[in-house]
Design a protein around this motif. Structure first.
Motif, PDB file in Angstrom:
ATOM      1  N   UNK A 191       0.824  -1.201   0.000  1.00 54.15           N
ATOM      2  CA  UNK A 191       0.000   0.000   0.000  1.00 54.15           C
ATOM      3  C   UNK A 191       0.864   1.258   0.000  1.00 54.15           C
ATOM      4  N   UNK A 192       1.955   1.249   0.781  1.00 56.20           N
ATOM      5  CA  UNK A 192       2.871   2.394   0.794  1.00 56.20           C
ATOM      6  C   UNK A 192       3.442   2.643  -0.598  1.00 56.20           C
ATOM      7  N   UNK A 193       3.815   1.586  -1.291  1.00 50.01           N
ATOM      8  CA  UNK A 193       4.372   1.720  -2.643  1.00 50.01           C
ATOM      9  C   UNK A 193       3.342   2.324  -3.590  1.00 50.01           C
ATOM     10  N   UNK A 206      -9.475  -5.692   5.300  1.00 53.88           N
ATOM     11  CA  UNK A 206     -10.558  -4.760   5.636  1.00 53.88           C
ATOM     12  C   UNK A 206     -10.009  -3.403   6.048  1.00 53.88           C
ATOM     13  N   UNK A 207      -8.925  -3.413   6.812  1.00 50.81           N
ATOM     14  CA  UNK A 207      -8.339  -2.161   7.285  1.00 50.81           C
ATOM     15  C   UNK A 207      -7.784  -1.329   6.131  1.00 50.81           C
ATOM     16  N   UNK A 208      -7.035  -1.983   5.255  1.00 49.16           N
ATOM     17  CA  UNK A 208      -6.436  -1.256   4.128  1.00 49.16           C
ATOM     18  C   UNK A 208      -7.505  -0.772   3.154  1.00 49.16           C
ATOM     19  N   UNK A 209      -8.533  -1.576   2.964  1.00 52.32           N
ATOM     20  CA  UNK A 209      -9.618  -1.173   2.066  1.00 52.32           C
ATOM     21  C   UNK A 209     -10.371   0.028   2.628  1.00 52.32           C
ATOM     22  N   UNK A 210     -10.626   0.003   3.932  1.00 50.74           N
ATOM     23  CA  UNK A 210     -11.317   1.137   4.561  1.00 50.74           C
ATOM     24  C   UNK A 210     -10.463   2.403   4.491  1.00 50.74           C
ATOM     25  N   UNK A 211      -9.155   2.230   4.663  1.00 48.71           N
ATOM     26  CA  UNK A 211      -8.239   3.376   4.579  1.00 48.71           C
ATOM     27  C   UNK A 211      -8.244   3.966   3.172  1.00 48.71           C
ATOM     28  N   UNK A 212      -8.222   3.083   2.182  1.00 46.55           N
ATOM     29  CA  UNK A 212      -8.249   3.559   0.783  1.00 46.55           C
ATOM     30  C   UNK A 212      -9.557   4.272   0.465  1.00 46.55           C
TER      31      UNK A 212
END
Length: 436
Positions: A197-199, A391-397
């Motif tokens: 995700x950082x990339x 779920x966390x990364x998707x919500x962040x996006x």
């Protein structure tokens, strides 16, 4: 030592960047005054004015002066003027001329030319007015171009800020996940997802910065500002201007007015062509001085009269010229009709786009609230092991995308509003732009 030099170069480069805070009104004012497009439009008006002046010059008297000095060689002279006999009764010598001097001054004043002169002036006057309205429309187009560039620059700047903020959060998450992975609290796969995700965020940031640089360069080029200038948008002033400028739309398109004056010019051109069916009459006057040495000297030879000319072939040939001029008038009439239809379509579309942007703005504001609350809930669940990393990364996006959409929608509302003003022909007047 090398590190110090690099720091110095970076510092000097930062210092070389000149930041300029601008409102939309200020940017448009600069553009309609200094841009190459505005200069070209103004120059065309001046050219049209000079063409009108040259046409009017044809109605003034013409005055021409000429002189000649000629050497004659073995000229045969036969004169009815008998030379004086010599005192001895011998026949006089034959006349001999060696030089000729001639001076003339002629004046002419046209008094009738089939109304061609009068209608030629009308043609030039109409073309001048057409060029004036074309200049005004050009400034409207320049204003719209500034609006589009301002909107593009604001969008990329806001995206950059949001992505940078999100990148900080993502980097911190990677640090936290790294520590958790080292302590066996999460799987390595979760850490890799956070790193990926950082990339992706970094790639989006680099692309956003690139787009910001391009939009900034296009804007400073249009405004003819130094290349090292970085535009900072005074968004609060723009919001104030937009709020103050909410008014009923009533205007007239300058490009339509320009075309209408071109039609008037073409109608006058038809009359000019028909003028060839008539004769030309002019008053004339002049002065002649003549000297042929040993023969004759003429001075104070004043003359005046009326000149008349008529091209008989125009009876047969001029019909084509008249039909050509009439057909050009018909072309302009059709062009006016097509432009009017296009204006109506553009105005209808601009109204619909503006109304849609207002609705979308409300939806995006609500979406930010929803996405932010969703991320908070998912984050709590993740901290309590009730949801996974996906779920966390998707919500962040989704939260980031909602904020970006909200920022873009704010710029779209302003852009669509001024596009509507342009379609109505009132863009520069709505901002009280001074047109020199």
């Amino acid at each position: 030592m090398i590190f110090s030099i690099i720091l110095a170069l970076v510092f000097n480069n930062i210092e070389a960047q000149e930041k300029k805070l601008l409102t939309l009104k200020e940017a448009i004012q600069i553009a309609v005054t200094n841009s190459d497009q505005a200069t070209l439009a103004k120059t065309k008006v001046i050219t049209s004015k000079l063409e009108l002046d040259n046409t009017k010059n044809n109605s003034y008297p013409s005055l021409k002066a000429s002189g000649q000095y000629l050497r004659l060689s073995n000229a045969n002279i036969d004169s009815n003027i008998q030379p004086n006999s010599s005192a001895s009764g011998e026949p006089s010598k034959p006349l001999k001329a060696e030089q000729l001097m001639l001076g003339q001054v002629n004046a002419s004043l046209p008094i009738f030319s089939g109304f061609k002169l009068k209608n030629s002036i009308k043609t030039s006057e109409s073309l001048l007015e057409s060029e004036k309205f074309t200049e005004k429309h050009s400034k409207e187009q320049i204003g719209l171009q500034v609006v589009e560039l301002f909107s593009s620059l604001y969008k990329t700047q806001e995206m950059t800020l949001l992505i940078e903020d999100n990148l900080k959060t993502a980097n911190q998450r990677v640090k936290d996940f790294t520590a958790m992975e080292e302590n066996g609290l999460i799987a390595r796969n979760d850490l890799l997802k956070a790193q990926l995700q950082v990339s992706n965020i970094q790639l989006a940031l680099d692309n956003s910065k690139k787009n910001t640089a391009i939009s900034n360069y296009k804007l400073i080029t249009l405004l003819k500002l130094p290349e090292n200038t970085t535009i900072e948008i005074d968004i609060e002033a723009i919001k104030k201007e937009l709020k103050e400028n909410q008014k009923a739309f009533s205007g007239e398109r300058n490009d339509l007015k320009a075309l209408e004056y071109k039609k008037a010019a073409s109608e006058s051109a038809v009359k000019v062509a028909k003028g060839n069916y008539y004769p030309s009459i002019a008053l004339s006057a002049g002065y002649i001085a003549l000297d042929i040495n040993n023969i004759v000297t003429v001075t104070n030879a004043m003359n005046f009269g009326v000149g008349f000319s008529y091209d008989i072939s125009s009876i047969f040939k001029n019909n084509k010229q008249v039909k050509l001029a009439q057909n050009k008038t018909k072309e302009t009439e059709i062009a006016i009709h097509l432009l009017q239809n296009q204006i109506n379509e553009d105005l209808f579309e601009a109204k619909e786009n503006y109304a849609l942007s207002l609705k979308q703005s409300l939806v995006y504001e609500k979406a930010v609230e929803q996405a932010t609350e969703n991320y908070r809930i998912v984050k709590d669940k993740y901290d309590n092991s009730l949801s996974d990393t996906n779920d966390l990364l998707e919500a962040d996006f989704e939260a980031l995308q909602a904020k970006i959409n909200q920022a873009l929608s704010k710029a779209d509302v302003a852009q669509k509003y001024y596009e509507l003003q342009f379609a109505n022909g009132t863009l520069t007047s709505s901002l009280n732009i001074t047109q020199n």
